[in-house]
Design a protein around this motif. Structure first.
Motif, PDB file in Angstrom:
ATOM      1  N   GLU A  12       0.864  -1.176   0.000  1.00 56.94           N
ATOM      2  CA  GLU A  12       0.000   0.000   0.000  1.00 56.94           C
ATOM      3  C   GLU A  12       0.903   1.230   0.000  1.00 56.94           C
ATOM      4  OE1 GLU A  12      -3.188  -0.256   2.900  1.00 56.94           O
ATOM      5  OE2 GLU A  12      -3.379   1.931   2.838  1.00 56.94           O
ATOM      6  N   ILE A  13       0.526   2.262  -0.736  1.00 55.46           N
ATOM      7  CA  ILE A  13       1.364   3.462  -0.798  1.00 55.46           C
ATOM      8  C   ILE A  13       0.573   4.733  -0.455  1.00 55.46           C
ATOM      9  CG2 ILE A  13       2.904   2.427  -2.525  1.00 55.46           C
ATOM     10  CD1 ILE A  13       1.646   4.341  -4.606  1.00 55.46           C
ATOM     11  N   VAL A  14       1.322   5.774  -0.123  1.00 54.12           N
ATOM     12  CA  VAL A  14       0.730   7.099   0.102  1.00 54.12           C
ATOM     13  C   VAL A  14       1.392   8.068  -0.874  1.00 54.12           C
ATOM     14  CG1 VAL A  14       0.231   8.926   1.765  1.00 54.12           C
ATOM     15  CG2 VAL A  14       0.619   6.598   2.583  1.00 54.12           C
ATOM     16  N   LEU A  15       0.593   8.740  -1.680  1.00 51.82           N
ATOM     17  CA  LEU A  15       1.128   9.784  -2.557  1.00 51.82           C
ATOM     18  C   LEU A  15       0.973  11.114  -1.839  1.00 51.82           C
ATOM     19  CD1 LEU A  15      -0.248   9.117  -6.166  1.00 51.82           C
ATOM     20  CD2 LEU A  15       1.884   8.312  -5.155  1.00 51.82           C
ATOM     21  N   ILE A  16       2.068  11.857  -1.727  1.00 55.62           N
ATOM     22  CA  ILE A  16       2.026  13.163  -1.070  1.00 55.62           C
ATOM     23  C   ILE A  16       2.298  14.246  -2.104  1.00 55.62           C
ATOM     24  CG2 ILE A  16       3.039  14.639   0.710  1.00 55.62           C
ATOM     25  CD1 ILE A  16       3.634  12.137   2.313  1.00 55.62           C
ATOM     26  N   GLY A  17       1.262  14.977  -2.453  1.00 59.80           N
ATOM     27  CA  GLY A  17       1.386  16.056  -3.423  1.00 59.80           C
ATOM     28  C   GLY A  17       1.868  17.324  -2.743  1.00 59.80           C
ATOM     29  N   ILE A  18       2.815  18.001  -3.394  1.00 56.78           N
ATOM     30  CA  ILE A  18       3.331  19.247  -2.841  1.00 56.78           C
ATOM     31  C   ILE A  18       2.598  20.416  -3.504  1.00 56.78           C
ATOM     32  CG2 ILE A  18       5.403  20.607  -2.347  1.00 56.78           C
ATOM     33  CD1 ILE A  18       5.266  17.742  -1.033  1.00 56.78           C
ATOM     34  N   LEU A  19       1.823  21.105  -2.663  1.00 57.30           N
ATOM     35  CA  LEU A  19       1.012  22.227  -3.146  1.00 57.30           C
ATOM     36  C   LEU A  19       1.907  23.431  -3.438  1.00 57.30           C
ATOM     37  CD1 LEU A  19      -1.864  21.889  -0.525  1.00 57.30           C
ATOM     38  CD2 LEU A  19      -1.950  21.246  -2.948  1.00 57.30           C
ATOM     39  N   ARG A  20       1.591  24.252  -4.441  1.00 62.68           N
ATOM     40  CA  ARG A  20       0.443  24.034  -5.280  1.00 62.68           C
ATOM     41  C   ARG A  20       0.843  23.492  -6.652  1.00 62.68           C
ATOM     42  NH1 ARG A  20      -1.640  29.765  -3.082  1.00 62.68           N
ATOM     43  NH2 ARG A  20       0.544  29.795  -2.616  1.00 62.68           N
ATOM     44  N   GLY A  65       8.110  32.860  -4.065  1.00 61.17           N
ATOM     45  CA  GLY A  65       7.408  34.143  -4.039  1.00 61.17           C
ATOM     46  C   GLY A  65       7.446  34.775  -5.411  1.00 61.17           C
ATOM     47  N   ALA A  66       7.735  36.039  -5.476  1.00 65.23           N
ATOM     48  CA  ALA A  66       7.735  36.737  -6.759  1.00 65.23           C
ATOM     49  C   ALA A  66       9.112  36.753  -7.416  1.00 65.23           C
ATOM     50  CB  ALA A  66       7.219  38.155  -6.567  1.00 65.23           C
ATOM     51  N   SER A  67      10.038  35.974  -6.866  1.00 65.24           N
ATOM     52  CA  SER A  67      11.383  35.934  -7.448  1.00 65.24           C
ATOM     53  C   SER A  67      11.553  34.641  -8.244  1.00 65.24           C
ATOM     54  CB  SER A  67      12.413  36.002  -6.324  1.00 65.24           C
ATOM     55  OG  SER A  67      13.637  35.450  -6.736  1.00 65.24           O
ATOM     56  N   THR A  68      12.506  34.594  -9.141  1.00 62.30           N
ATOM     57  CA  THR A  68      12.759  33.356  -9.879  1.00 62.30           C
ATOM     58  C   THR A  68      13.965  32.617  -9.300  1.00 62.30           C
ATOM     59  OG1 THR A  68      14.096  34.507 -11.523  1.00 62.30           O
ATOM     60  CG2 THR A  68      11.771  34.194 -12.043  1.00 62.30           C
ATOM     61  N   LYS A  69      14.496  33.080  -8.174  1.00 66.17           N
ATOM     62  CA  LYS A  69      15.628  32.412  -7.517  1.00 66.17           C
ATOM     63  C   LYS A  69      15.197  31.854  -6.162  1.00 66.17           C
ATOM     64  CE  LYS A  69      19.034  32.625 -10.246  1.00 66.17           C
ATOM     65  NZ  LYS A  69      19.068  33.784 -11.117  1.00 66.17           N
ATOM     66  N   SER A  70      15.686  30.665  -5.828  1.00 63.17           N
ATOM     67  CA  SER A  70      15.341  30.042  -4.555  1.00 63.17           C
ATOM     68  C   SER A  70      16.007  30.771  -3.400  1.00 63.17           C
ATOM     69  CB  SER A  70      15.788  28.584  -4.548  1.00 63.17           C
ATOM     70  OG  SER A  70      15.600  28.034  -3.272  1.00 63.17           O
ATOM     71  N   ASP A 119       4.186  28.030 -11.554  1.00 67.81           N
ATOM     72  CA  ASP A 119       3.781  29.427 -11.588  1.00 67.81           C
ATOM     73  C   ASP A 119       4.966  30.371 -11.697  1.00 67.81           C
ATOM     74  OD1 ASP A 119       4.712  28.858  -8.855  1.00 67.81           O
ATOM     75  OD2 ASP A 119       4.084  30.924  -8.456  1.00 67.81           O
ATOM     76  N   TYR A 120       4.644  31.605 -12.080  1.00 69.39           N
ATOM     77  CA  TYR A 120       5.501  32.739 -11.794  1.00 69.39           C
ATOM     78  C   TYR A 120       4.616  33.738 -11.070  1.00 69.39           C
ATOM     79  CZ  TYR A 120       8.050  37.036 -12.069  1.00 69.39           C
ATOM     80  OH  TYR A 120       8.668  38.211 -11.724  1.00 69.39           O
ATOM     81  N   ASP A 121       4.963  34.048  -9.807  1.00 72.78           N
ATOM     82  CA  ASP A 121       4.159  34.950  -8.986  1.00 72.78           C
ATOM     83  C   ASP A 121       2.694  34.492  -8.930  1.00 72.78           C
ATOM     84  OD1 ASP A 121       3.777  37.055  -7.282  1.00 72.78           O
ATOM     85  OD2 ASP A 121       3.806  38.617  -8.823  1.00 72.78           O
ATOM     86  N   GLN A 122       2.520  33.176  -8.782  1.00 72.06           N
ATOM     87  CA  GLN A 122       1.214  32.514  -8.641  1.00 72.06           C
ATOM     88  C   GLN A 122       0.387  32.436  -9.930  1.00 72.06           C
ATOM     89  OE1 GLN A 122       0.659  30.620  -6.153  1.00 72.06           O
ATOM     90  NE2 GLN A 122       2.395  31.379  -4.982  1.00 72.06           N
ATOM     91  N   LYS A 123       0.911  32.975 -11.011  1.00 72.26           N
ATOM     92  CA  LYS A 123       0.138  32.919 -12.251  1.00 72.26           C
ATOM     93  C   LYS A 123       0.651  31.842 -13.205  1.00 72.26           C
ATOM     94  CE  LYS A 123       0.317  37.428 -12.640  1.00 72.26           C
ATOM     95  NZ  LYS A 123       0.188  38.828 -13.011  1.00 72.26           N
ATOM     96  N   TYR A 124      -0.133  31.555 -14.214  1.00 70.60           N
ATOM     97  CA  TYR A 124       0.180  30.617 -15.309  1.00 70.60           C
ATOM     98  C   TYR A 124       0.090  29.148 -14.908  1.00 70.60           C
ATOM     99  CZ  TYR A 124       2.165  35.094 -16.636  1.00 70.60           C
ATOM    100  OH  TYR A 124       2.347  36.436 -16.839  1.00 70.60           O
ATOM    101  N   ARG A 125      -0.351  28.851 -13.691  1.00 65.46           N
ATOM    102  CA  ARG A 125      -0.479  27.442 -13.287  1.00 65.46           C
ATOM    103  C   ARG A 125      -1.514  26.720 -14.145  1.00 65.46           C
ATOM    104  NH1 ARG A 125       2.150  26.759  -8.298  1.00 65.46           N
ATOM    105  NH2 ARG A 125       1.991  28.491  -6.818  1.00 65.46           N
ATOM    106  N   ASN A 126      -2.468  27.480 -14.662  1.00 63.36           N
ATOM    107  CA  ASN A 126      -3.571  26.886 -15.419  1.00 63.36           C
ATOM    108  C   ASN A 126      -3.253  26.606 -16.881  1.00 63.36           C
ATOM    109  OD1 ASN A 126      -3.394  29.760 -15.517  1.00 63.36           O
ATOM    110  ND2 ASN A 126      -5.320  29.796 -16.653  1.00 63.36           N
ATOM    111  N   LEU A 127      -2.099  27.021 -17.386  1.00 63.20           N
ATOM    112  CA  LEU A 127      -1.765  26.701 -18.783  1.00 63.20           C
ATOM    113  C   LEU A 127      -1.734  25.183 -18.942  1.00 63.20           C
ATOM    114  CD1 LEU A 127       1.191  29.199 -19.473  1.00 63.20           C
ATOM    115  CD2 LEU A 127      -1.244  29.491 -20.013  1.00 63.20           C
ATOM    116  N   PRO A 128      -2.428  24.638 -19.952  1.00 61.46           N
ATOM    117  CA  PRO A 128      -2.489  23.177 -20.080  1.00 61.46           C
ATOM    118  C   PRO A 128      -1.269  22.591 -20.804  1.00 61.46           C
ATOM    119  CG  PRO A 128      -3.961  24.192 -21.659  1.00 61.46           C
ATOM    120  CD  PRO A 128      -3.324  25.326 -20.892  1.00 61.46           C
TER     121      PRO A 128
END
Ligand code: IMP
Ligand code: MG
Length: 175
Positions: free
Chosen positions: A35-43, A71-76, A159-168
Motif C-alpha cells: 500500500e502506498i501514500v502519494l504526497i502532493g506538494i502544493l500548489r 514568491g515573486a522571485s525566480t531564484k530560490s 507558476d511565476y508569482d502565482q500565475k500561469y499554473r492553469n496553462l495546459p
C-alpha cells in the motif's frame, strides 16, 4: 495581455499524460502487493498529481503538504518552510512525494529527510520536471517526467508569482 511573457509550448498535455501512464505503470510494478501514500506538494504538483494517481493500480491514499516557494522571485531562497503539514499518519508506509520540479534540490532534500524521520518504510520522489543545471544539493528523483533546460518554467501547475499554473502545457518565461 500578460501572456506575452510566456514562450512557446515546450511539452504538450498529451506528452505529459503519456509519460504519467508510463510512470504510473512503473510505480504499480515497483510496489506490487504493497500500500502506498502519494504526497502532493502544493500548489505546483496539483495537475501532475491527478495524472499520476489515476495511473497507479494499487491500494493507495493521498495527502498534501505545502512548503514555502520562491514568491515573486525566480531564484530560490534556499530556506524551506512547512506551511501545511500532513493530515494523515505515514508511519510504516511507503511514501511517494509528488512534486512539480526539482531545481536546486533544496526543497526535496529537506522533505525527503523530514518524511524519513517519521518512520516510513520508504520515501521516493516523483517529479514532473527535472532541471539538472540548477542542482545545488545532490538529490535525484526516482520517477521523473521530463528534463528541462535552464529556463524559468511555467504552466501545468508551475507558476511565476502565482500565475500561469492553469496553462495546459509546459512553457517558459521570456526575459
Ligand atoms: P528547489 O528547492 O530549488 O529544487 O525548487 C523547488 C521549487 O521551486 C519547486 O517546487 C517550484 O515550486 C519552484 N521552482 C523551481 N524552478 C522553477 C521553475 O523553473 N518554474 C517555476 N517554479 C520553479
Ligand atoms: Mg512548488
Amino acid at each position: 495581455m500578460a501572456r506575452d511573457v510566456v514562450g512557446e509550448i515546450m511539452i504538450t498535455q498529451e506528452q505529459i499524460q503519456q509519460r504519467a501512464k508510463e510512470i504510473g505503470r512503473q510505480i504499480t510494478a515497483d510496489f506490487q502487493g504493497e500500500e502506498i501514500v502519494l504526497i502532493g506538494i502544493l500548489r505546483g504538483a496539483v495537475l501532475w498529481m491527478g495524472d499520476i494517481m489515476k495511473n497507479v493500480d494499487l491500494d493507495m491514499t493521498i495527502d498534501f503538504m505545502a512548503v514555502s516557494s520562491y514568491g515573486a522571485s525566480t531564484k530560490s531562497s534556499g530556506v524551506v518552510k512547512i506551511i501545511k503539514d500532513l493530515d494523515s499518519d505515514i508511519e510504516d508506509k511507503h511514501v511517494i512525494i509528488v512534486e512539480d520540479i526539482v531545481d536546486s534540490g533544496t526543497t526535496l532534500n529537506y522533505l525527503k529527510h523530514y518524511l524519513e524521520n517519521r518512520n516510513t518504510k520508504s520515501v521516493r520522489i516523483c517529479t514532473l520536471l527535472d532541471k539538472p543545471s540548477g542542482r545545488k544539493v545532490d538529490i535525484q528523483a526516482d520517477y521523473s517526467g521530463f528534463q528541462v533546460e535552464d529556463l524559468f518554467i511555467v504552466g501545468y501547475g508551475l507558476d511565476y508569482d502565482q500565475k500561469y499554473r492553469n496553462l495546459p502545457y509546459i512553457s517558459f518565461l521570456k526575459d
